[in-house]
Motif scaffolding. Structure first.
Motif, PDB file in Angstrom:
ATOM      1  N   SER A 516      35.966  47.150  37.430  1.00 39.42           N
ATOM      2  CA  SER A 516      35.284  46.387  38.481  1.00 39.42           C
ATOM      3  C   SER A 516      33.811  46.148  38.186  1.00 39.42           C
ATOM      4  O   SER A 516      33.254  45.116  38.571  1.00 39.42           O
ATOM      5  N   THR A 590      33.596  46.009  45.801  1.00 39.35           N
ATOM      6  CA  THR A 590      33.941  44.655  45.371  1.00 39.35           C
ATOM      7  C   THR A 590      35.447  44.420  45.241  1.00 39.35           C
ATOM      8  O   THR A 590      35.856  43.292  44.970  1.00 39.35           O
ATOM      9  N   MET A 592      39.213  43.901  46.479  1.00 35.12           N
ATOM     10  CA  MET A 592      39.870  43.384  47.679  1.00 35.12           C
ATOM     11  C   MET A 592      40.732  44.472  48.329  1.00 35.12           C
ATOM     12  O   MET A 592      41.456  45.204  47.656  1.00 35.12           O
ATOM     13  N   THR A 593      40.629  44.570  49.653  1.00 40.62           N
ATOM     14  CA  THR A 593      41.410  45.551  50.405  1.00 40.62           C
ATOM     15  C   THR A 593      42.335  44.822  51.377  1.00 40.62           C
ATOM     16  O   THR A 593      42.267  43.597  51.532  1.00 40.62           O
ATOM     17  N   GLU A 594      43.198  45.593  52.070  1.00 42.13           N
ATOM     18  CA  GLU A 594      44.119  44.979  53.036  1.00 42.13           C
ATOM     19  C   GLU A 594      43.353  44.282  54.145  1.00 42.13           C
ATOM     20  O   GLU A 594      43.738  43.223  54.622  1.00 42.13           O
ATOM     21  N   ARG A 595      42.277  44.892  54.578  1.00 39.41           N
ATOM     22  CA  ARG A 595      41.430  44.263  55.606  1.00 39.41           C
ATOM     23  C   ARG A 595      40.172  43.750  54.911  1.00 39.41           C
ATOM     24  O   ARG A 595      39.187  44.461  54.774  1.00 39.41           O
ATOM     25  N   GLU A 596      40.264  42.508  54.471  1.00 39.23           N
ATOM     26  CA  GLU A 596      39.187  41.952  53.665  1.00 39.23           C
ATOM     27  C   GLU A 596      37.936  41.706  54.504  1.00 39.23           C
ATOM     28  O   GLU A 596      38.005  41.156  55.624  1.00 39.23           O
ATOM     29  N   VAL A 597      36.792  42.131  53.970  1.00 41.02           N
ATOM     30  CA  VAL A 597      35.524  41.901  54.638  1.00 41.02           C
ATOM     31  C   VAL A 597      35.163  40.429  54.522  1.00 41.02           C
ATOM     32  O   VAL A 597      35.263  39.833  53.453  1.00 41.02           O
ATOM     33  N   MET A 599      32.978  37.390  53.910  1.00 41.20           N
ATOM     34  CA  MET A 599      31.749  37.209  53.131  1.00 41.20           C
ATOM     35  C   MET A 599      30.779  36.320  53.897  1.00 41.20           C
ATOM     36  O   MET A 599      31.193  35.374  54.551  1.00 41.20           O
TER      37      MET A 599
END
Length: 599
Positions: A516, A590, A592-597, A599
């Motif tokens: 990453s 940085t 990506m997660t299940e609950r994307e922040v 942007m």
């Protein structure tokens, strides 16, 4: 217009005093050469650069290629340059005698490329031709070699590399261009390619495309890609079914047309010739890409060189204000801005990037030569591994740090730097593409961390550590350099610890987390490598000063080398502390997660 675009004394210092280019002639493959033939080649390139390239820097930028009635017209100076560089033998100088070359070391031809691109990088044509011709020489049939190589390295025909497609940028596994075998052994080619540098123009008699495509029925992914020679004109003079669909309007390097090409769009009759074996095209193309990556690094260093010498000349001549400690003495004359500490800092940064980058590129080229020509199997293998390790760094650092250096060159000019009256605004535009060419910085960084540091079971890092160790030991013999030897050792140890930490993450199978921050790792690694190069230069300079030259100019040159080394160690190398902190931080922001922040 600036008077200089590179420093010949620095080139000779790096070639002959630091990297011992003459020693390459001890190997049988290069045995016909010596310092005299090396200098003759460099002098020929310098004359072409000074007379046929540098004077047209602005003109080539202002008069961009034009596509009219399906044909591309470029500035007439480009034809004259290509003719001269072809007749001089420079394009194929490092080719074998068998393939029409002079068996010149890449260390020398890299120097030549640096000089030519420093003069006018808007004439970036010959490196593409040399790379394409070398692919044919290494993997093509005898028939293809006889048909294409001579006309390419003589400058009569242009070479290109056709990889990128509209739906597949760096992801070559997703290319859709196809090749259908015909009864006569040729292939019917279909597809579109974009961003093809020098993909069509009127400065040569023919354009020879090295084209990636899938033979119908080939496996999916990279394993099913083959390589083809696709000429614009056939041997009988008839035109192949290739369409120039458009020219991309670029920020910089405007003298080189970046083409959108269609193959087989008109009559479904675009004919290509297979290079080597089916489905091995990508492995063949990586040879050209790796060579081109060193070429892009040279281009980044070269553009930065031209910008630096323009800024240096301006800073010596431009009077403004007074020394800070004499600010109230208004009856004293203004001083050249080079005497202001902040301006001098910016110039030292530029100098450290230019000369550190060129040293790294020549080191990398020397490993290329040893990997090709050494008779010692161990030396040959070690040189190959070091070449593999350093190539992504040699491509990335001169380009990424070149952008920063040219930004400082613009700053040295103040408001004038933002205008077209001085060349640095053009250099600033021109250099921006170099971190993107031949694999972006992110791709190079993932290659470094994900592949190169673990190559041969980690032997690459061991070999580099040994090279660092030799330099550290040599520097420790001098009181003035001992401190810097210790600093390099400390930083190398820190890099080793960071690498170990990241490889432990890789061991968990979380590759996304592992890579990453690969770009930050690249920067940390690069700063260490360039510091090593600067310490190597400082050792040679110190030895020369102790020996005594009796020449004031020479003494100033060597003192400048040591001073710039100190700048790099005190101003640039400390950045690795912050990079190490980030690279060992457990907080990941940085991925990506299940609950994307949002942007």
């Amino acid at each position: 217009m600036a008077k200089n675009f590179f420093n010949k004394r620095n080139v000779n210092f790096l070639l002959y005093e630091v990297h011992k280019a003459e020693d390459l002639a001890q190997h049988g493959y290069f045995s016909d050469h010596n310092r005299e033939t090396f200098d003759m080649t460099i002098d020929a390139a310098t004359q072409i650069a000074e007379n046929l390239m540098f004077p047209f820097l602005k003109e080539v930028d202002k008069n961009q290629p034009e596509l009219k009635d399906g044909k591309v017209k470029v500035h007439p100076a480009i034809r004259n340059y290509l003719k001269a560089v072809g007749e001089s033998g420079i394009i194929g100088a490092d080719f074998s005698y068998e393939n029409g070359g002079a068996q010149m070391p890449m260390t020398i031809t890299s120097t030549v490329g640096y000089i030519l691109m420093a003069a006018n990088n808007g004439m970036m044509y010959t490196g593409l031709t040399a790379g394409a011709a070398r692919l044919i020489a290494n993997f093509g049939s005898d028939e293809l070699k006889a048909k294409y190589i001579d006309n390419m390295i003589s400058g009569k025909w242009q070479g290109t590399m056709c990889l990128t497609e509209p739906q597949a940028g760096s992801s070559l596994s997703d290319i859709t261009s196809s090749a259908e075998p015909l009864e006569d052994g040729t292939y019917k080619i279909r597809g579109q390619k974009i961003f093809i540098s020098a993909g069509d123009h009127d400065a040569t008699e023919n354009i020879i495309h090295l084209f990636l495509a899938r033979i119908k029925g080939a496996p999916k992914g990279t394993k099913g890609i083959s390589l083809f020679v696709v000429p614009k004109y056939h041997a009988d003079g008839t035109e192949n079914d290739i369409t120039s669909m458009g020219i991309y309007h670029k920020m910089g390097q405007k003298g080189v047309p970046a083409m959108h090409l269609g193959f087989g769009d008109n009559a479904d009759n675009c004919i290509g010739f297979l290079v080597g074996e089916p489905n091995k095209g990508l492995s063949y193309m990586f040879q050209m890409m790796n060579e081109a990556r060193i070429g892009v690094g040279l281009t980044g260093a070269a553009i930065t060189s031209a910008a630096y010498y323009a800024a240096l000349e301006y800073a010596k001549e431009r009077p403004q204000s007074r020394r800070l400690n004499l600010k109230t003495a208004l009856d004293t004359p203004q001083i050249p801005i080079i005497q202001h500490p902040d301006v001098k800092r910016m110039l030292l940064f530029q100098k450290s990037v230019v000369e550190g980058s060129l040293s790294l590129l020549l080191e990398t080229s020397r490993y290329f030569d040893l990997a090709e020509a050494s008779d010692d199997p161990e030396e040959k293998e070690n040189a190959h591994l070091l070449l593999e390790l350093l190539t992504p760094i040699a491509k990335t650092f001169p380009c990424e740090y070149g952008m920063k250096a040219i930004s400082d060159a613009v700053q040295c000019f103040g408001g004038y730097g933002f205008t077209e009256d001085f060349p640095v605004e053009q250099y600033y535009r021109d250099v921006r593409i170099t971190p993107i060419y031949e694999g972006t910085t992110g791709i190079q960084s993932q290659d470094l961390l994900g592949r190169k540091v673990t190559l041969a079971g980690g032997k690459t890092l061991q070999l580099l550590a040994q090279e660092f160790g030799k330099t550290i030991t040599a520097a420790s013999a001098y009181d003035e350099l001992k401190k810097y030897a210790n600093l390099l050792q400390e930083n190398a140890s820190r890099l080793q610890a960071v690498t170990k930490h990241l490889l432990e993450i890789a061991g968990t199978g979380d590759i996304e987390k592992f890579l990453s921050d690969a770009t930050l790792y690249m920067e940390m690694f690069s700063l260490n490598v360039v510091a090593w190069q600067w310490l190597k230069q400082a050792i040679v300079a110190k030895q020369a000063l102790l020996t005594g030259t009796g020449n004031n100019d020479e003494e100033e040159f060597y003192e400048s080398k040591i001073h710039t080394m100190k700048y790099f160690f005190h101003y640039e190398l400390p950045k690795t502390l912050g990079l190490a902190t980030r690279l060992t931080d457990t907080e990941v922001l940085t991925i990506m997660t299940e609950r994307e922040v949002v942007m």
